[in-house]
Motif scaffolding. Structure first.
Motif, PDB file in Angstrom:
ATOM      1  N   ALA A   1       2.748   8.164  -5.658  1.00  0.00           N
ATOM      2  CA  ALA A   1       3.682   7.067  -5.431  1.00  0.00           C
ATOM      3  C   ALA A   1       3.967   6.388  -6.816  1.00  0.00           C
ATOM      4  O   ALA A   1       2.929   6.172  -7.399  1.00  0.00           O
ATOM      5  N   PRO A   2       5.191   5.875  -7.102  1.00  0.00           N
ATOM      6  CA  PRO A   2       5.260   5.034  -8.059  1.00  0.00           C
ATOM      7  C   PRO A   2       4.348   3.586  -8.122  1.00  0.00           C
ATOM      8  O   PRO A   2       4.238   3.067  -6.940  1.00  0.00           O
TER       9      PRO A   2
ATOM     10  N   ASN B   1      12.851  17.735 -12.346  1.00  0.00           N
ATOM     11  CA  ASN B   1      13.479  17.102 -11.375  1.00  0.00           C
ATOM     12  C   ASN B   1      14.741  16.294 -11.982  1.00  0.00           C
ATOM     13  O   ASN B   1      15.846  16.220 -11.510  1.00  0.00           O
TER      14      ASN B   1
ATOM     15  N   ARG C   1       6.849  17.806 -12.259  1.00  0.00           N
ATOM     16  CA  ARG C   1       7.584  17.521 -11.467  1.00  0.00           C
ATOM     17  C   ARG C   1       8.907  16.783 -11.846  1.00  0.00           C
ATOM     18  O   ARG C   1      10.228  16.740 -11.831  1.00  0.00           O
TER      19      ARG C   1
ATOM     20  N   ARG D   1       1.584   3.662   6.930  1.00  0.00           N
ATOM     21  CA  ARG D   1       2.190   2.950   5.524  1.00  0.00           C
ATOM     22  C   ARG D   1       3.653   2.704   5.874  1.00  0.00           C
ATOM     23  O   ARG D   1       4.197   1.635   5.724  1.00  0.00           O
TER      24      ARG D   1
ATOM     25  N   ARG E   1       0.905  -1.093   0.097  1.00  0.00           N
ATOM     26  CA  ARG E   1      -0.051   0.105   0.100  1.00  0.00           C
ATOM     27  C   ARG E   1       0.890   1.386   0.006  1.00  0.00           C
ATOM     28  O   ARG E   1       1.783   1.395   0.721  1.00  0.00           O
ATOM     29  N   THR E   2       0.576   1.887  -1.039  1.00  0.00           N
ATOM     30  CA  THR E   2       1.677   3.413  -1.071  1.00  0.00           C
ATOM     31  C   THR E   2       0.152   4.504  -1.240  1.00  0.00           C
ATOM     32  O   THR E   2      -0.663   4.498  -0.363  1.00  0.00           O
ATOM     33  N   HIS E   3       0.470   5.399  -2.130  1.00  0.00           N
ATOM     34  CA  HIS E   3      -0.603   6.342  -2.366  1.00  0.00           C
ATOM     35  C   HIS E   3      -0.520   6.682  -4.110  1.00  0.00           C
ATOM     36  O   HIS E   3       0.322   6.211  -4.617  1.00  0.00           O
TER      37      HIS E   3
ATOM     38  N   THR F   1      11.316   8.990  -7.345  1.00  0.00           N
ATOM     39  CA  THR F   1      10.224   8.234  -6.806  1.00  0.00           C
ATOM     40  C   THR F   1       9.494   9.356  -5.801  1.00  0.00           C
ATOM     41  O   THR F   1       8.152   9.256  -5.717  1.00  0.00           O
ATOM     42  N   ALA F   2      10.437  10.134  -5.124  1.00  0.00           N
ATOM     43  CA  ALA F   2       9.591  11.224  -4.614  1.00  0.00           C
ATOM     44  C   ALA F   2       8.571  12.531  -5.338  1.00  0.00           C
ATOM     45  O   ALA F   2       7.725  12.869  -4.908  1.00  0.00           O
ATOM     46  N   SER F   3       9.040  12.314  -6.763  1.00  0.00           N
ATOM     47  CA  SER F   3       8.287  13.256  -7.501  1.00  0.00           C
ATOM     48  C   SER F   3       6.980  12.759  -8.180  1.00  0.00           C
ATOM     49  O   SER F   3       6.727  13.404  -8.779  1.00  0.00           O
TER      50      SER F   3
ATOM     51  N   THR G   1      10.555   5.960   0.736  1.00  0.00           N
ATOM     52  CA  THR G   1      10.360   7.254  -0.170  1.00  0.00           C
ATOM     53  C   THR G   1       8.781   7.296  -0.781  1.00  0.00           C
ATOM     54  O   THR G   1       8.119   7.926  -0.501  1.00  0.00           O
ATOM     55  N   ALA G   2       8.477   6.059  -1.357  1.00  0.00           N
ATOM     56  CA  ALA G   2       7.141   6.022  -1.824  1.00  0.00           C
ATOM     57  C   ALA G   2       6.005   5.921  -0.774  1.00  0.00           C
ATOM     58  O   ALA G   2       4.909   6.517  -1.139  1.00  0.00           O
ATOM     59  N   SER G   3       6.484   5.560   0.467  1.00  0.00           N
ATOM     60  CA  SER G   3       5.580   5.407   1.424  1.00  0.00           C
ATOM     61  C   SER G   3       5.235   6.773   2.194  1.00  0.00           C
ATOM     62  O   SER G   3       3.969   7.070   2.900  1.00  0.00           O
ATOM     63  N   GLY G   4       6.196   7.646   1.992  1.00  0.00           N
ATOM     64  CA  GLY G   4       5.861   8.903   2.592  1.00  0.00           C
ATOM     65  C   GLY G   4       6.725   9.281   4.103  1.00  0.00           C
ATOM     66  O   GLY G   4       6.130  10.158   4.988  1.00  0.00           O
TER      67      GLY G   4
ATOM     68  N   ASP H   1       3.186  14.429   0.530  1.00  0.00           N
ATOM     69  CA  ASP H   1       3.439  13.118   0.846  1.00  0.00           C
ATOM     70  C   ASP H   1       4.850  12.572   0.575  1.00  0.00           C
ATOM     71  O   ASP H   1       5.236  11.472   0.775  1.00  0.00           O
ATOM     72  N   ALA H   2       5.726  13.297  -0.054  1.00  0.00           N
ATOM     73  CA  ALA H   2       7.164  12.757  -0.418  1.00  0.00           C
ATOM     74  C   ALA H   2       8.024  13.293   0.804  1.00  0.00           C
ATOM     75  O   ALA H   2       7.628  14.050   1.634  1.00  0.00           O
ATOM     76  N   PRO H   3       9.145  12.639   1.029  1.00  0.00           N
ATOM     77  CA  PRO H   3      10.037  12.987   1.995  1.00  0.00           C
ATOM     78  C   PRO H   3      10.446  14.403   2.086  1.00  0.00           C
ATOM     79  O   PRO H   3      10.591  14.862   0.774  1.00  0.00           O
TER      80      PRO H   3
ATOM     81  N   THR I   1       8.403  18.768  -4.666  1.00  0.00           N
ATOM     82  CA  THR I   1       7.819  17.599  -4.660  1.00  0.00           C
ATOM     83  C   THR I   1       6.465  17.692  -4.099  1.00  0.00           C
ATOM     84  O   THR I   1       5.787  18.409  -4.998  1.00  0.00           O
ATOM     85  N   HIS I   2       6.023  16.893  -3.133  1.00  0.00           N
ATOM     86  CA  HIS I   2       4.552  17.176  -2.783  1.00  0.00           C
ATOM     87  C   HIS I   2       4.441  16.864  -1.308  1.00  0.00           C
ATOM     88  O   HIS I   2       5.679  16.204  -0.780  1.00  0.00           O
TER      89      HIS I   2
ATOM     90  N   GLU J   1       8.500  20.903  -0.804  1.00  0.00           N
ATOM     91  CA  GLU J   1       9.815  20.821  -1.000  1.00  0.00           C
ATOM     92  C   GLU J   1      10.865  19.786  -0.283  1.00  0.00           C
ATOM     93  O   GLU J   1      10.371  19.160   0.666  1.00  0.00           O
TER      94      GLU J   1
END
Ligand SMILES: NC(=O)c1ccc[n+]([C@@H]2O[C@H](COP(=O)([O-])OP(=O)(O)OC[C@H]3O[C@@H](n4cnc5c(N)ncnc54)[C@H](O)[C@@H]3O)[C@@H](O)[C@H]2O)c1
Ligand SMILES: NC(=O)c1ccc[n+]([C@@H]2O[C@H](COP(=O)([O-])OP(=O)(O)OC[C@H]3O[C@@H](n4cnc5c(N)ncnc54)[C@H](O)[C@@H]3O)[C@@H](O)[C@H]2O)c1
Lengths: 564, 564
Positions: A97-98, A531, A527, B527, A92-94, A486-488, B486-489, B96-98, B93-94, B78
Motif C-alpha cells: 500500500a502507499p 497503469n 504496475r 484493517r 495500519r495498511t500493508h 493506490t491499488a497498484s 483502497t490501501a487497506s484492501g 490485497d488490492a480492491p 494489481t495484486h 486484477e
C-alpha cells in the motif's frame, strides 16, 4: 499570515545513502517534502510556499514538523494520512500500500470558490496544494521547462516550419513555472521577452541561468530582441513591468505600424498567476509594495482591480490573435476571468493543451520525472545515459537530455524530466531500480510526474479543454487515476482540487513511487508505471481519439467497452 | 430514454455456494450488482434505476453485461475500473488490492450542476450513482429503516421523554428510501401519515409490509391517525396526494384550530426526491401522468414548477417549526431549493444529522450492513444471533435485531443493517469470516455501509451541516476515506458526487468487503473495518468534537496533530 505559517528556518533534505527514516519508502517522501521547501526550489519557503501563488507543501510549520516526525517513525506496513497539508492519522495498511495518502484543497462543488476557500484557509482548516506543491514532487523550474519547450517547439512546427530562429515570444510572468519560459524558448531556438512585475523574481531567473538579460525599459527590451532576432541568436530578456500595461502597448505599436522586431511578436502567451486574482496578479497602475500591502488590508479591492486588468490583458492577446499571431493560454485561467469580466471573445485563442499537447496524452506521453535522493548530480547523469541507451531511436529525447544537462542548473535534489508514454515509463522505472540494486546509483530514486498528465486531471479550461466527446468536466477520471495508483502500490498518492486554474476549475491526482532497488519495488514500479499512463490512454480512448484507441490496442490494454 | 437504458429482462443474482466467477472476491461484486437490480430491490430495474430518482447500478444494459462478463473473468490479482457505470479497463494489481474501483457522477465543481450533468447523461457519458446504487450495496428499504428508526427514536428521546406512544409523524414520499418511514415510525412506537403521489409506490410499501393502510382522502387518513393515536396503537397510513398541497392544508387546519389528531403533528419531515427537481418532485396541481410526460417533453417547465412547489412545501414545514413542532430535513436538499426560490427562512428547521446523528458519527457509529451471498435467510439469522453474542451489553442492538427479524421482509439477497462503530465493526467482520470458514454460514457474506457514514461524506446541507469548526464543505475527508479503504484492501471502493442532495452538494465514498472465510480476508477485514470507521472518528476529532477526541484516545488512534 499566522505565525505558524512563517518561520526563518532553511530546510535542506538529507542527502547521501544513509537513512534518517526506517526505510527508503518513507525516507523518500520525507526527502521530497523537504526538497519542496529547499531554498533553491521553493518560491517562498519561509511561508511554506513552493510555487504558483500560494501552493504549499504543508499547512503550517507545526504540520511540517509533525509530518517529518511521522515519516521518520513510519513502519513498512503503515500509512500516513494527510489532509490539506496537515498530518491526520497513522494507520495500519500493508507493504504494497502507499506510505502516504494525501488530499489537498478539495471542496464540495457548490462551495468550491476562492471566497470559501480563503475563509477556511484563514481559519487554518485548509491549504492550497497547487499540483506538485502539496504532493511533494515539485522539482523547481526544470519541471516545467520540458513541457514549455515541447509546447514552443510544437508551435514552431505548426506555424514556422519547425524553425524558430529569428522569432520572438512575448509572455508574462517569471514565477515558479513561468520562469521556465525564457530558457524553454531559447532551447526551442527563439528569443523571449518576458514581462515580470517583481524584480526579485527576474533576478532569481537570471541567477539560475534561465534568463539572459534584465531591463526596466520596454524600448531597451525591444532593442535587444531586435538585435538578437536579426543576428539569429536565441536569447531572452526580462522586462520589469506589468503585462497588463506592456501587452496593450506592444499591440498598439504593432497596430500603429511603429517599429517592432519582425513587425509583431511571433508567439504570444502568459504565465502570470491569473488563476488567483487575490494574490497572483498585479493590477495595472499599482506598485508591487502597494499590492502586497493591500493583499492583507483590502483583498476585495485587489481582486476587483486584478480582474479588471486581466480583461485588458486578455483583450490585447485577442488583438494579437486576430492579427494572425499564434497566441495561446498557458493554463492560468486568464481567459475565464476576462470572460467573467465581460470580454465576450476571451476564448478566441486556444489553450495550449488542445492546440499542442493532446496528441501526446493520447499515447500516455506526459511529464515523467525522477529525482536522485542521494543529492548527487552524477546519479542523474547516469540515468540520462541509461535513458539514451533504453530509447536509442528517440532523437528528440536525446537532444533534450543533452540540452538539459548543458543548460539546466539543478535546484535542490538533482532531478530530470522527460516526456515519455505508456510502454516506456515502466521500462525506465525498472531500469533505474536495477541501477539502484546494482549500486550504480548511490541511493534510491523517486519517480513521479506532474498532475498535468494524460489521465490524472479534469480541467475544462486547460488539460481537458474541448475534448472530442464533450467530457471536459467529467472528473471521474482523475479520481479513478488516484484509486488505481493506490491499488497498484505507489509510494504516495494525492488528490487535489484547484491548482493552476484555481478554485472550482480542476481536479487532479498525483503519484510518486520510490525505486529502492528491491524486487518488491520492481513489481510495484511495473504496475504503477504501466497503469498510470494507461489511465491516460483509456481516458482519451473513451473520448474517441483514434490515436488513443490505436495506442490502447497496440499495448494490449483490456478495455471491455472500447476495444470490445 | 435511450434503448440501451431500457430492457425487459429481470435480473436475479446467483445464490448458493457455487461460484459463477473465479473467486468469491469477484463473485461478491457480481452478485451485489445483480442484487441491486433484483425486482424486489430496485425501484425501476428495467431502466437500471435502483433508488433515489435516477440512481443507477450501471450506465446502460450493455455496460451491465460487460461488467458482469468482466467480473466473471477477473483474476485474483486484477482490478476492474468502472467510470459512471461503464466498465473501462481491467488492470493488473495484486491480491490485497480492491477487485473493483468505481467513480460515479463526479464533475469539476464549476460544472457540477444538473444542467451540465443532464447534458452528459443524455450523451451517454455519465450516470447518476446516488450513494449505494452505483456502488452496489443497496439492500432495499431495510437499509434505511435503521437510520430512520434511530432518528425518530432520538427525536422521541429529545422531545417526548423517549415515549412516542400516541404520537404521529407527518411526512412525504414512499420511494426507495422514504418507504422506510412508516415502518421505522411504527417500530419507534409512533403513528405515521405519509403523503405519496404515486399510488404504485404506496402499494409496493403495503405489499412489503412497510405500511399498514392506504387512502386517497386526507380526512380519512386523519381519522385513522386519530383512532390509532387515541388507542395508543402504532400504525401507518399512506395518503395518495401531493405533499406540497397536503402539508399546507394540515398547517392551515392546525392554525385555524380545526380538529386534528393531538391538535398538530408531533414530528414533521419529508422524503420526496426534492434533490432532483427535474425528476423527483411532483409539482402541485399536476397529475403524475402529466408529470412523467413533461419530464421528456419539457424538463425546464417541470423543474420550474417543482421548485415553486417545494417553496410552498418548505414554507409549511417552517410554519410547523415556528409553532413548536419538531421538524427536520431528512437530507433531500429541499431547504436549499426553497431558499434559492426566495424563502429566506428555509433553513429555520435543522437537518437530521446535526440534530440527531452527529453524536453517533463521533464514535464512528453508522450504517454498518451485511448481505448473505448464499441467498439463504438462515445465514442472516445466524449472524443476528452472533451479533447478540458478540455484543451482549448492547440492549438497543438486541431490540433492533428482534424487531427487524419480526417486521422486515428481506428484499433480494437477505441482508441486515445495524449501527455500530469503531472497535465493534471489525469484530463483527472477523466473526462472520470465522462463520464462513467453519461452514456455519452456507456461503461468504459481504460487509459494507451507506455512503452516509461518519468519515465518508462531505455534504454541507446534510451529513456535514453545521460542523463545529465550519469545515462543512471540506471534501478532502471522503476522498481520503476512499484512498484509505483502497490501501487497506477493501473488495470494492467508490467515489461519488451528488447523491441524495443532488449535483453540487455532496461528495462521498463507498466501501464493501467480502468475508470469504480465508485468513487473508481476515487480515483485510481487520484493517478495513477498523480504518473505515476510524476515519469518521478522526474527521470529527479534527473538527473539535470532544466525544470524537475521547473515542480516538480510548481506541488508541494515532493522530499526530490532534492527540499530539
Ligand atoms: N501546466 C500548466 O498548465 C501551467 C504551466 C505553467 C504555468 N501555469 C500557470 O501559470 C501561472 C504562473 O505559474 P507560476 O508557478 O509561475 O506562478 P507564480 O505565482 O510563481 O508566478 C507568477 C508571476 O507573475 C508575476 N506577475 C503577477 N502579475 C503580473 C503582472 N500583472 N505583470 C507581470 N507579472 C506579473 C508575479 O510577480 C510572479 O512572479 C499559474 O496560474 C499557473 O497555474 C500553468
Ligand atoms: N440519508 C439521507 O440523508 C436520506 C435518507 C433517506 C432519504 N433521503 C432523501 O430523501 C429523498 C427520497 O429518497 P428516495 O430514495 O425515497 O427517492 P425516490 O425517488 O425513490 O422516492 C421519492 C418519492 O417521492 C414521491 N413524490 C415526489 N414528489 C412528491 C410530492 N410532491 N408529493 C408526494 N410525493 C412525492 C415520488 O413519487 C417517490 O415515490 C431523496 O432526496 C433522498 O436523497 C436522504
Amino acid at each position: 499570515m499566522p505565525e505558524s505559517r512563517h518561520n526563518l528556518r532553511d530546510i535542506y533534505p538529507p542527502t547521501g545513502p544513509e537513512l534518517t527514516a526506517k526505510s527508503w519508502q518513507t525516507e523518500a517522501p520525507l526527502r521530497m517534502l523537504m526538497n519542496n521547501l529547499h531554498p533553491d526550489v521553493a518560491e517562498n519557503p519561509h511561508e511554506l510556499v513552493v510555487y504558483g501563488g500560494i501552493g504549499r507543501a504543508a499547512r503550517t510549520w507545526e504540520d511540517f514538523d509533525a509530518i517529518c516526525a511521522s515519516l521518520r517513525d513510519l513502519e513498512a506496513d503503515e500509512t500516513l494520512v494527510v489532509q490539506s497539508g496537515k498530518p491526520i492519522a497513522i494507520i495500519r495498511t500493508h507493504t504494497d500500500a502507499p506510505r502516504v495518502l494525501i488530499a489537498n484543497s478539495n471542496l464540495v462543488p457548490e462551495w468550491a470558490n476562492w471566497d470559501h476557500f480563503n475563509e477556511l484557509d484563514k481559519k487554518g482548516l485548509m491549504m492550497y496544494g497547487q499540483m506538485t506543491a502539496g504532493s511533494w514532487i515539485y522539482i523547481g523550474a526544470q519541471g516545467i521547462v520540458q513541457g514549455t519547450y515541447e509546447t514552443f517547439a510544437e508551435a514552431g512546427r505548426q506555424h514556422y516550419d519547425g524553425n524558430l530562429t529569428g522569432k520572438w515570444i512575448l509572455t508574462g510572468g517569471l514565477g515558479g513555472m513561468g520562469g521556465a519560459q525564457p530558457l524553454a524558448a531559447v532551447m526551442a531556438g527563439a528569443c523571449c521577452l518576458a514581462v515580470e512585475c517583481d524584480e526579485t523574481r527576474a533576478d532569481f531567473r537570471i541567477r539560475t541561468r534561465y534568463c539572459d538579460e534584465k531591463t526596466h525599459s520596454l524600448d531597451e527590451a525591444l532593442a535587444l530582441i531586435d538585435r538578437w532576432t536579426k543576428a539569429g541568436e536565441a536569447k531572452s530578456v526580462a522586462l520589469i513591468g506589468n503585462a497588463a500595461e506592456v501587452f496593450p502597448e506592444i499591440l498598439r505599436r504593432m497596430q500603429a505600424g511603429e517599429p517592432l522586431p519582425n513587425g509583431r511578436p511571433d508567439i504570444v502567451t502568459d504565465q502570470t498567476s491569473a488563476h488567483d486574482p487575490y494574490r497572483g496578479y498585479l493590477p495595472a497602475g499599482w506598485s508591487v509594495a502597494e499590492w502586497h500591502a493591500k493583499q492583507e488590508t483590502d483583498p476585495k479591492a485587489v481582486n476587483a482591480a486584478a480582474r479588471a486588468s486581466m480583461k485588458v490583458h486578455v483583450a490585447a492577446m485577442v488583438g494579437f490573435w486576430n492579427a494572425g499571431v499564434p497566441t495561446l493560454d498557458y493554463g492560468n485561467n486568464i481567459r475565464q476571468v476576462a470572460k467573467d469580466e465581460g470580454l465576450d471573445d476571451a476564448f478566441a485563442f486556444p489553450g495550449f493543451v488542445p492546440a499542442y499537447i493532446r496528441p501526446l496524452f493520447c499515447r500516455g506521453v506526459g511529464p515523467f520525472r525522477w529525482v536522485a535522493l542521494s543529492g548527487d548530480p552524477e546519479d542523474i547523469y547516469k540515468t540520462d545515459q541509461a535513458m539514451k541507451e533504453l530509447f536509442p531511436e528517440n532523437e528528440g529525447l536525446h537532444r533534450w537530455l543533452d540540452m538539459a544537462r548543458d543548460r539546466i542548473a539543478f535546484q535542490g535534489l538533482p532531478a530530470r524530466i522527460c516526456w515519455i508514454g505508456l510502454g516506456d515509463r515502466h521500462r525506465a522505472g525498472l531500469k533505474f531500480n536495477e541501477m539502484v540494486a546494482s549500486g550504480e546509483l548511490s541511493a534510491p530514486v523517486v519517480i513521479g510526474r506532474d498532475h498535468l498528465d494524460a489521465g490524472s486531471v479534469a480541467s475544462p479550461n486547460r488539460e481537458t479543454e474541448a475534448m472530442r466527446d464533450g467530457s471536459d468536466a467529467v472528473s471521474d477520471w482523475p479520481l479513478l487515476n488516484a484509486l488505481v495508483n493506490t491499488a497498484s502500490g505507489a509510494t504516495w498518492v494525492s488528490i487535489h482540487h484547484g491548482g493552476g486554474v484555481g478554485m472550482g476549475y480542476s481536479q487532479h491526482a498525483g503519484v510518486v513511487i520510490c525505486a529502492d532497488g528491491t524486487p518488491e519495488a520492481a513489481k510495484r514500479l511495473e504496475r504503477v508505471l504501466w497503469n498510470d499512463p494507461a489511465s491516460g490512454v483509456w481516458r482519451h480512448a473513451d473520448a474517441g481519439y483514434p490515436e488513443a484507441i490505436d495506442c490502447a490496442r497496440a499495448n494490449g490494454l483490456r478495455l471491455p467497452r472500447i476495444l470490445g
